[in-house]
Scaffold this motif. Structure first.
Motif, short mmCIF file in Angstrom:
data_model
loop_
_atom_site.label_atom_id
_atom_site.label_comp_id
_atom_site.label_asym_id
_atom_site.label_seq_id
_atom_site.Cartn_x
_atom_site.Cartn_y
_atom_site.Cartn_z
N LYS B 39 -17.65 3.17 13.37
CA LYS B 39 -18.89 2.30 13.21
C LYS B 39 -19.72 2.42 14.68
CE LYS B 39 -18.06 0.03 9.47
NZ LYS B 39 -17.66 1.12 8.41
N GLU B 40 -21.08 2.05 14.39
CA GLU B 40 -22.00 2.16 15.26
C GLU B 40 -22.43 0.72 15.66
OE1 GLU B 40 -26.03 3.89 15.16
OE2 GLU B 40 -26.20 2.28 16.31
N ALA B 41 -22.41 0.45 16.97
CA ALA B 41 -23.02 -0.97 17.35
C ALA B 41 -24.06 -0.91 18.58
CB ALA B 41 -22.07 -2.07 17.37
N CYS B 42 -24.13 -0.01 19.29
CA CYS B 42 -24.95 0.16 20.49
C CYS B 42 -25.47 1.45 20.58
CB CYS B 42 -24.41 -0.38 21.71
SG CYS B 42 -23.31 0.88 22.36
N ASP B 43 -25.10 2.45 20.14
CA ASP B 43 -25.70 3.73 20.23
C ASP B 43 -25.73 4.31 21.77
OD1 ASP B 43 -26.06 6.05 18.73
OD2 ASP B 43 -28.28 5.48 18.66
N GLU B 44 -25.04 3.61 22.74
CA GLU B 44 -24.86 4.12 24.04
C GLU B 44 -23.92 3.94 24.81
OE1 GLU B 44 -28.03 1.59 25.74
OE2 GLU B 44 -26.80 0.04 25.87
N GLY B 45 -22.78 3.84 24.34
CA GLY B 45 -21.41 4.32 24.90
C GLY B 45 -21.15 2.66 25.60
N GLU B 46 -21.54 1.62 25.10
CA GLU B 46 -21.37 0.32 25.63
C GLU B 46 -20.27 -0.63 25.00
OE1 GLU B 46 -22.00 -0.99 28.59
OE2 GLU B 46 -23.27 0.32 29.37
N CYS B 47 -19.94 -0.17 23.57
CA CYS B 47 -19.28 -1.36 22.72
C CYS B 47 -17.97 -0.86 22.19
CB CYS B 47 -20.17 -1.79 21.77
SG CYS B 47 -20.51 -0.60 20.29
N GLY B 48 -17.96 0.62 22.21
CA GLY B 48 -16.71 1.01 21.72
C GLY B 48 -16.40 1.12 19.93
N ALA B 49 -17.48 0.70 19.51
CA ALA B 49 -17.08 0.42 17.94
C ALA B 49 -16.87 1.79 17.20
CB ALA B 49 -18.18 -0.14 17.34
N CYS B 50 -17.44 2.84 17.96
CA CYS B 50 -17.65 4.07 17.60
C CYS B 50 -16.27 4.90 18.03
CB CYS B 50 -18.84 4.97 17.97
SG CYS B 50 -18.87 5.07 19.53
N THR B 51 -15.33 4.28 18.63
CA THR B 51 -14.21 5.27 19.40
C THR B 51 -13.50 5.96 18.27
OG1 THR B 51 -13.73 3.38 20.81
CG2 THR B 51 -12.20 4.77 20.78
N VAL B 59 -12.59 8.49 22.77
CA VAL B 59 -14.08 8.87 23.18
C VAL B 59 -15.10 7.91 22.33
CG1 VAL B 59 -13.52 11.10 23.67
CG2 VAL B 59 -14.59 10.59 21.56
N ASP B 60 -16.12 7.57 22.89
CA ASP B 60 -17.22 6.87 22.34
C ASP B 60 -17.93 7.95 21.75
OD1 ASP B 60 -16.66 4.38 23.20
OD2 ASP B 60 -17.99 4.62 25.25
N SER B 61 -17.83 8.20 20.22
CA SER B 61 -18.36 9.23 19.57
C SER B 61 -19.94 9.24 19.43
CB SER B 61 -17.60 9.27 18.18
OG SER B 61 -18.19 8.24 17.23
N CYS B 62 -20.72 8.12 19.60
CA CYS B 62 -22.03 7.95 19.58
C CYS B 62 -22.75 8.68 20.91
CB CYS B 62 -22.47 6.56 19.66
SG CYS B 62 -22.24 5.70 21.30
N ILE B 63 -22.01 8.99 22.03
CA ILE B 63 -22.50 9.53 23.12
C ILE B 63 -21.77 10.99 23.26
CG2 ILE B 63 -23.79 7.70 24.11
CD1 ILE B 63 -21.18 7.57 26.00
S1 FES Z 1 -21.74 2.64 19.30
FE1 FES Z 1 -21.24 1.32 21.19
S2 FES Z 1 -20.22 2.77 22.00
FE2 FES Z 1 -20.70 4.07 20.69
#
Ligand code: FES
Ligand code: FES
Lengths: 772, 156
Positions: B39-51, B59-63
């Protein structure tokens, strides 16, 4: 650690059965709104206002329309008066003429992919003539303040509201002789409190997909808490016949009140109609934090009179809630503040004036226990001050003034199921109050402990359920309720249905949250889902059991009231005769057209005294619950930093249907309250949000929150299933006051504005030193 | 932006794609491979939903640029259960009430998996340290900590 002060129960109720959607969620198979993809789907983005207040001079979409891959662009000027909001129709879905907050939708673009849509949005030229920005609700409420909605009198509005210029609603609660009571008072305390805007910050934001079929029916899938409400909103806003609209809730990645009203959906519908293709809108985190419906900020002026024995006599309060630019739920939410500011205490006289006021900020809305946290921060901070200054132990002082069964609530409701004293007692034991606290973890650090109490409502509203018996004896439960994440639907309602029908939870399938396929429900709001739907299911099950017993009784040679159902079989109560499997009954039932039980429920309205209130949309709390929180902190006297070292909640849930998930609501709610107390704030400067991202908008992490000790207290309600009360919202209410009071206990300064940052604590410590 | 070849294995399956060089791993997973569990929840490496795990590392796959995963073994939440058997972490998340809305769950599970692969018996402070980058807005974390403990080797 959690404990249930339990009433023993038989059967499935009271047990921590496992939620139905768990496997899908841990394997990545669960479909949220963001995961819905339809063939041919277009992606839409919103062009939003760059300024907080101004006249729209020109909106030029020609460059956007010329961009390859753009399929449609819609501006407010081409639309009729499509107005939103349920209390006051004050919001156009796309601005025309003027904009009133930074981030207000001006145009919307549908394109082949999200990148093209985003590029097209950048190509839309907008010219403004800026107007003055109003930021402070108290100032905006003053006579002579510039009007944010000069045409406010032309809007349709709920007739209960008392509106005036920038004031959306002025609610008054008046009981007893306030002047006389202040004259009697030995001590009078007067304070002012400020709370900030905070965001629900559900990890999944707003997302919806609309499509139009060949018959012209509109299908909307949305990450939404209230599909039936959304259907009504879309019909009202777009002037569509209700029956042409079909709404389903997708899986929700949280909501907490943010997803109760139409937001992006009407725009999706218009674009789908225009293009003939499915259209999806998914808001970014920046749009979420800067331009969706957070919890209102509030300023509270509070004056309380106490007699010479430490009895509360009279409270007079004025609350200014910051509604932002449009109404949404604010006029109703601000009214709730009048019931929360007095707290669960006995009073001789009360006078509370609560205002919701327009400012040039994003429309605020409903966020978990709307209206409650602001008022309780003020009310319970001051109660603590009074207790300390009069030399009482803060728990003892609350106990001395606590309401009991038969007492009157603020607007004259007769209170039942009252448990405040019980929660105080449990919280006291579990926090080992008032024994000596542990020593500070390091030098320069002081320890403190604070308590706060509140009460809260279980929102009523209709729910209905249909239970179908399958040919193999399994069951399909159909409810309009939405699984917002709590487990209320995927565990709680399944559990109630299985219990009532005498089958295993695995035998119950559930269909929910679909305006075509499932019956009405008033939505996942107000801590009501399990309470209201549970009663509907109990009634539907009774109906179905009657039909089953009528088919079986002749064969077992008895009357229907001599039968019972459990373990998937129908039995004679006296133990004689054979056990008839439900599958066999179901096949018998086919001859009469199948077996279908129906039930519905709306909790009866709670009587109150109408002469005590004006402008009130929520004058009584249904099946109220009672709560005590104790916070333990360390405060660093060098830096002002506050660390939460322990936290205890004693929450009255009426009856713990599923203790694991009930405790989960308490823990989750308290954690959001801790974020509110210590770190969260949507920071505005002159109408601009300074921190619309998770780097600068700080949510509590796993490092910020200690283990939360939860005690579920069970004081049954009259109206709830098995005595239940609403569970989901209230734990968010008390933490800010409990923590502020703990900070005072530690270092002797009162922080009257949220969040309680290190800077504020340090500043308070410094100015106290100066005053010496 | 130049297009580039990308070879990677995801949950044991080999893929070969042509992608723009600035494409992030999250978008490759969700949009190109249609693995929607991440999942994506912030798109900037701050939330970890995309781990996700890249060669075992969370890794945070969004960044995380997809090309950085060229030749790597990627593991997502869809690859946690083996032959229909839930991983002990998945089972424990369900049983302990660590899943509410579930939107953070994929990221939480992958961060916890990386932790347990490295340290099968973490204590509470190690669990908190490993999950510090994963936000959960629903649970308040206690249930998540209990679940990771329950899935770990010991009972510390
Ligand atoms: S979507 Fe929040 S860290 Fe990647
Ligand atoms: S379960 Fe909802 S964000 Fe964690």
């Amino acid at each position: 650690m959690s404990a249930v002060i339990a009433v023993p129960q038989v059967g499935l109720i009271g047990q921590s059965t496992v939620r139905r959607d768990g496997v899908a969620k841990v394997t990545g198979q669960f479909a949220y709104g963001v995961d819905v993809r339809l063939p041919g789907m277009l992606h839409a983005k919103i062009r939003r206002s760059d300024i907080p207040h101004g006249l729209l001079r020109r909106v030029d979409v020609s460059r956007a329309l010329a961009l390859p891959g753009v399929r449609a662009v819609i501006t407010g000027d081409e639309l009729p008066e499509y107005r939103a909001s349920r209390y006051i129709r004050d919001e156009l879905i796309l601005a025309k003429g003027s904009v009133r907050y930074k981030g207000e939708p001006i145009a919307v673009v549908a394109a082949d992919d999200p990148e093209i849509a985003a590029e097209a949005v950048r190509l839309i030229d907008v010219e403004y003539e800026p107007l003055p920005v109003l930021s402070d609700p108290e100032q905006a409420a003053q006579p002579g303040a510039p009007l944010i909605h000069p045409e406010w009198q032309t809007y349709w509005a709920n007739p209960v509201l008392r509106r005036d210029g920038n004031i959306l609603n002025h609610t008054t609660l008046l009981r007893g002789d306030v002047e006389e009571a202040f004259a009697q008072a030995r001590h009078v305390f007067e304070d002012e409190y400020d709370t900030q805007i905070v965001h629900q910050a559900s990890l999944e934001g707003h997302v919806a997909i609309a499509s139009v079929d060949l018959e012209g029916r509109v299908h909307v899938v949305s990450s939404h808490q209230f599909p039936y409400g959304l259907r009504q909103d879309i019909a009202d806003i777009l002037h569509l016949p209700l029956g042409r609209i079909h709404v389903t809730a997708s899986g929700l990645g949280g909501g907490f009140g943010a997803k109760l009203y139409a937001s992006v959906e009407p725009l999706c519908v218009l674009l789908a109609e225009r293009t003939g293709r499915p259209v999806k809108i998914e808001l970014s985190r920046e749009e979420e934090l800067a331009a969706t419906s957070p919890r209102m900020a509030a300023r509270v002026h509070l004056r309380t009179g106490v007699d010479s024995d430490g009895h509360l006599l009279v409270r007079q309060g004025v609350i200014y809630y910051d509604a932002g630019a449009y109404s949404l739920s604010s006029p109703g939410t601000s009214a709730v503040g009048t019931l929360m500011l007095p707290g669960p205490y006995r009073w001789q006289a009360l006078q509370i004036d609560s205002y919701s006021v327009y400012t040039n900020k994003t429309n605020c809305g409903s966020y978990r226990a709307p209206g409650g946290p602001q008022a309780t921060f003020a009310g319970e901070s001051q109660i603590d001050r009074i207790a300390r200054e009069l030399g009482f132990d803060p728990i003892e002082f609350r106990d001395r003034n606590a309401v009991e069964n038969g007492d009157l609530g603020p607007a004259g409701q007769v209170l039942t199921g009252v448990s405040l004293r019980k929660t105080l007692q449990v919280a006291k034991e579990r926090s080992r109050w008032p024994q000596a606290q542990d020593r500070p973890s390091r030098p320069g650090v002081r320890r403190g402990r604070g308590v706060a109490c509140n009460w809260w409502t279980t929102t009523s509203g209709a729910s209905a359920a249909v239970i179908k018996l399958n040919d193999d004896g399994s069951i399909v439960l159909s409810v309009g309720a939405t699984e917002i994440g709590t487990g209320a639907v995927s565990a709680g309602l399944v559990q109630i249905c299985a219990h009532e029908m005498g089958v295993a939870v695995e035998s119950v399938q559930i269909v929910s949250a679909d305006t075509d396929a499932t019956p009405y429900d008033f939505g996942a709001q107000g801590s009501r889902t399990t309470f209201q739907n549970g009663q509907a299911i109990i009634r539907a099950a009774r109906d179905l059991r009657q039909q089953i017993f009528a088919l079986v009784a002749p064969g077992l040679d008895c009357e229907t009231d001599e039968l019972e159902v459990h373990d998937g079989h129908v039995y004679r109560r006296d133990g004689t005769g054979r056990a008839v499997p439900l599958a066999e009954v179901a096949r018998l039932g086919q001859t009469v057209g199948g077996l279908l039980g129906r039930g519905s429920f709306t909790a009866p309205p709670t009587p109150y005294d109408p002469s005590t209130v004006k402008g009130h949309t929520y004058p009584a709390f249904n099946s109220p619950s009672f709560h005590t929180h104790v916070a333990e902190v360390e405060v660093d006297t060098e830096t002002g930093e506050v660390t939460l070292t322990g936290y205890h909640v004693a929450q009255d849930v009426g009856f713990a249907l599923n203790p694991l998930y009930a405790a989960g609501q308490v823990t989750g709610g308290a954690t959001q309250g801790i974020g509110y107390a210590l770190m969260e704030e949507v920071q505005y400067r002159d109408g601009t949000v300074l921190n619309p991202n998770f780097t600068d908008y700080k949510l509590p992490t796993i490092r910020d929150v200690p283990t939360i000790d939860v005690a579920l207290v069970e004081e049954p309600s009259e109206a709830g299933p098995y005595g239940m009360k609403g569970v989901g919202e209230p734990a968010v209410v008390a933490p800010a006051a409990a923590i502020a009071n703990a900070v005072y206990d530690a270092v002797g300064v009162r922080i009257r504005s949220l969040p309680i940052t290190a800077e504020k604590v340090l500043q308070a410590l410094r100015s106290r030193e100066l005053e010496g | 932006m130049s297009e580039q070849r990308l070879h990677l294995r995801v949950n044991g399956q080999a893929y070969e794609l042509t992608i723009p060089a600035d494409r992030f791993l999250l978008d490759v997973l969700r949009d190109d491979l249609e693995l929607l569990g991440t999942k994506e929840a912030c798109d900037e490496g701050e939330c970890g939903a995309c781990t996700v795990l890249v060669d075992g590392r969370a890794v945070d796959s969004c960044i995380f640029l997809a090309l950085q995963a060229d030749g790597a073994d990627v593991r997502t939440v869809e690859g946690l259960a083996v032959a229909g058997q839930l991983d002990p972490l998945q089972r424990a998340f369900i049983d302990e009430g660590a899943v509410q809305c579930g939107y953070c769950t994929a990221g939480m599970l992958m961060s916890a998996k990386a932790l347990l692969d490295e340290n099968p018996d973490p204590d509470e402070s190690q669990i908190r340290a490993a999950l510090e980058g994963n936000l959960c807005r629903c649970t308040g974390y206690d249930a998540i900590i209990r679940a990771v403990k329950a899935a770990s080797g010991g009972r510390s």
